[in-house]
Write a protein that holds these residues in place. Sequence first.
Motif, PDB file in Angstrom:
ATOM      1  N   ALA A   1      53.298  43.438  43.466  1.00  0.00           N
ATOM      2  CA  ALA A   1      52.101  43.217  42.645  1.00  0.00           C
ATOM      3  C   ALA A   1      51.054  42.462  43.456  1.00  0.00           C
ATOM      4  O   ALA A   1      51.376  41.496  44.156  1.00  0.00           O
ATOM      5  N   CYS A   2      49.817  42.910  43.361  1.00  0.00           N
ATOM      6  CA  CYS A   2      48.731  42.254  44.102  1.00  0.00           C
ATOM      7  C   CYS A   2      47.409  42.577  43.413  1.00  0.00           C
ATOM      8  O   CYS A   2      46.999  43.728  43.358  1.00  0.00           O
ATOM      9  N   ASN A   3      46.764  41.539  42.916  1.00  0.00           N
ATOM     10  CA  ASN A   3      45.487  41.741  42.224  1.00  0.00           C
ATOM     11  C   ASN A   3      44.376  42.227  43.143  1.00  0.00           C
ATOM     12  O   ASN A   3      43.424  42.867  42.684  1.00  0.00           O
ATOM     13  N   LYS A   4      44.483  41.910  44.409  1.00  0.00           N
ATOM     14  CA  LYS A   4      43.438  42.365  45.334  1.00  0.00           C
ATOM     15  C   LYS A   4      43.562  43.860  45.590  1.00  0.00           C
ATOM     16  O   LYS A   4      42.574  44.571  45.673  1.00  0.00           O
TER      17      LYS A   4
ATOM     18  N   LEU B   1      48.693  30.931  53.188  1.00  0.00           N
ATOM     19  CA  LEU B   1      47.588  31.257  52.281  1.00  0.00           C
ATOM     20  C   LEU B   1      46.706  30.045  51.964  1.00  0.00           C
ATOM     21  O   LEU B   1      46.800  29.001  52.595  1.00  0.00           O
TER      22      LEU B   1
ATOM     23  N   TYR C   1      51.787  40.519  50.837  1.00  0.00           N
ATOM     24  CA  TYR C   1      51.935  41.289  49.596  1.00  0.00           C
ATOM     25  C   TYR C   1      50.809  42.313  49.460  1.00  0.00           C
ATOM     26  O   TYR C   1      51.015  43.406  48.932  1.00  0.00           O
ATOM     27  N   PHE C   2      49.623  41.954  49.942  1.00  0.00           N
ATOM     28  CA  PHE C   2      48.516  42.907  49.913  1.00  0.00           C
ATOM     29  C   PHE C   2      48.863  44.147  50.726  1.00  0.00           C
ATOM     30  O   PHE C   2      48.485  45.271  50.367  1.00  0.00           O
TER      31      PHE C   2
ATOM     32  N   CYS D   1      49.717  38.393  41.019  1.00  0.00           N
ATOM     33  CA  CYS D   1      49.687  37.891  42.401  1.00  0.00           C
ATOM     34  C   CYS D   1      51.099  37.467  42.792  1.00  0.00           C
ATOM     35  O   CYS D   1      51.594  36.451  42.326  1.00  0.00           O
ATOM     36  N   SER D   2      51.723  38.260  43.670  1.00  0.00           N
ATOM     37  CA  SER D   2      53.095  37.953  44.089  1.00  0.00           C
ATOM     38  C   SER D   2      53.171  36.696  44.938  1.00  0.00           C
ATOM     39  O   SER D   2      54.232  36.069  45.025  1.00  0.00           O
ATOM     40  N   ALA D   3      52.073  36.321  45.562  1.00  0.00           N
ATOM     41  CA  ALA D   3      52.121  35.206  46.516  1.00  0.00           C
ATOM     42  C   ALA D   3      52.259  33.853  45.836  1.00  0.00           C
ATOM     43  O   ALA D   3      52.818  32.914  46.420  1.00  0.00           O
TER      44      ALA D   3
ATOM     45  N   CYS E   1      47.495  38.819  53.870  1.00  0.00           N
ATOM     46  CA  CYS E   1      48.536  38.461  52.900  1.00  0.00           C
ATOM     47  C   CYS E   1      49.579  39.586  52.895  1.00  0.00           C
ATOM     48  O   CYS E   1      49.243  40.765  52.703  1.00  0.00           O
TER      49      CYS E   1
ATOM     50  N   ASP F   1      44.333  34.112  40.193  1.00  0.00           N
ATOM     51  CA  ASP F   1      44.508  35.544  40.445  1.00  0.00           C
ATOM     52  C   ASP F   1      44.705  35.893  41.910  1.00  0.00           C
ATOM     53  O   ASP F   1      45.130  37.007  42.229  1.00  0.00           O
ATOM     54  N   CYS F   2      44.378  34.977  42.814  1.00  0.00           N
ATOM     55  CA  CYS F   2      44.518  35.288  44.249  1.00  0.00           C
ATOM     56  C   CYS F   2      44.400  34.019  45.077  1.00  0.00           C
ATOM     57  O   CYS F   2      43.497  33.200  44.844  1.00  0.00           O
ATOM     58  N   ILE F   3      45.292  33.906  46.058  1.00  0.00           N
ATOM     59  CA  ILE F   3      45.262  32.741  46.962  1.00  0.00           C
ATOM     60  C   ILE F   3      45.175  33.197  48.417  1.00  0.00           C
ATOM     61  O   ILE F   3      45.606  32.488  49.333  1.00  0.00           O
ATOM     62  N   ALA F   4      44.617  34.380  48.616  1.00  0.00           N
ATOM     63  CA  ALA F   4      44.535  34.934  49.977  1.00  0.00           C
ATOM     64  C   ALA F   4      43.552  34.144  50.836  1.00  0.00           C
ATOM     65  O   ALA F   4      42.666  33.449  50.333  1.00  0.00           O
TER      66      ALA F   4
ATOM     67  N   THR G   1      42.360  40.761  54.104  1.00  0.00           N
ATOM     68  CA  THR G   1      43.352  39.690  54.239  1.00  0.00           C
ATOM     69  C   THR G   1      44.661  40.216  54.816  1.00  0.00           C
ATOM     70  O   THR G   1      45.025  41.378  54.611  1.00  0.00           O
TER      71      THR G   1
HETATM   72 FE1  SF4 Z   1      47.289  39.899  46.454  1.00  0.00          FE
HETATM   73 FE2  SF4 Z   1      45.697  37.808  46.785  1.00  0.00          FE
HETATM   74 FE3  SF4 Z   1      48.021  37.479  45.593  1.00  0.00          FE
HETATM   75 FE4  SF4 Z   1      47.977  38.080  48.202  1.00  0.00          FE
HETATM   76  S1  SF4 Z   1      47.215  36.229  47.296  1.00  0.00           S
HETATM   77  S2  SF4 Z   1      49.324  38.955  46.600  1.00  0.00           S
HETATM   78  S3  SF4 Z   1      46.132  39.352  48.297  1.00  0.00           S
HETATM   79  S4  SF4 Z   1      46.320  38.736  44.836  1.00  0.00           S
END
Ligand code: SF4
Length: 327
Positions: free
Chosen positions: A128-131, A148, A121-122, A138-140, A119, A156-159, A117
Amino acid sequence: MRPFRYERATDPAGAVALLARSPQAAFLGGGTNLVDLMKLDVARPDLLVDLRGVTSRTIEELPDGGVRVGAGVSNSDLAADPLIRRRCPVVAQAVLGGASTQLRNLATVGGNLLQRTRCGYFQDVSTACNKREPGTGCSAIEGHNRDLAVLGSSPDCIATHPSDLAVALVAVDAAVRTVGPDGSRVIPLTELHRLPGSDPQHDNVLAHGELITAVDLPPLPFAANSRYRKIRDRASYAFALVSVAAAVDLVDGQVRDVRIALGGVAHKPWRATRAEDLLRGGPLTEQRLRRAAEAELVDARPQSDNAFKVPLARNAIVRTLLDLAGE
Ligand code: SF4
């Protein structure tokens, strides 16, 4: 960039065996995404197994009328191939809609499908980024999320998945062939990538060390009547805000069959089966298309900055299918 070891294999089995030496090892295709991520310290492989000379660079017609694309074929060669352009123009259009000529010359088909991705933040190890780092957050979700996902995301993720090619391949029922530590298998493109759920660190269903060797395009005659529409912030070298890959089989003005996939809206290429089901067996009118697109997007859950993607996706579906109908 951190130090890493570099190895070359001569065939897929050798590459798989080399990769099995380390859980942090990675395959190196064109390197157009992986090397960037290594420079950013997002990817930290301790061993790179170069796939040059390992995966096929040929495109061949199969006895059943399908087409097999070697995973080592460059994006440029795929987009320029006469068979692909005639049988599946949506595939060539999608590839040409992505990256730049220089990147397409280097990037491989297998690598394109496995790119990560974009993203922001990734790609930023200070956030912070769960991926990237499972369990960190998830900073996004509370941050910049204009680019996104609006479909299939999780807390946990919207990538989104960045590949244009993958969207086109989903729309023409393609499948990847793989070889790995547990043998070989065939995975439909619709099942290769996954939704984030509670473990967004996994983009796809491949096991560690499983190598994509080829992509098979099945014989789908109406894929010749296909199109890719990509909507982005600038005319070139930008990822999709929304994209649509579509193919339609129109007989006497009626939809006998149809394929629709969306890009830029989810963690995976989004096959629009709900819209397809509503369109089969009737005329391809703007009214029916709007109803089908709205049904597909009824579960959309936009973030603070990207509600615009929902009407954009709806209108892109309608316009792309009307173009295919010649209107
Ligand atoms: Fe990470 Fe996914 Fe959140 Fe982007 S959207 S910061 S890739 S966890």
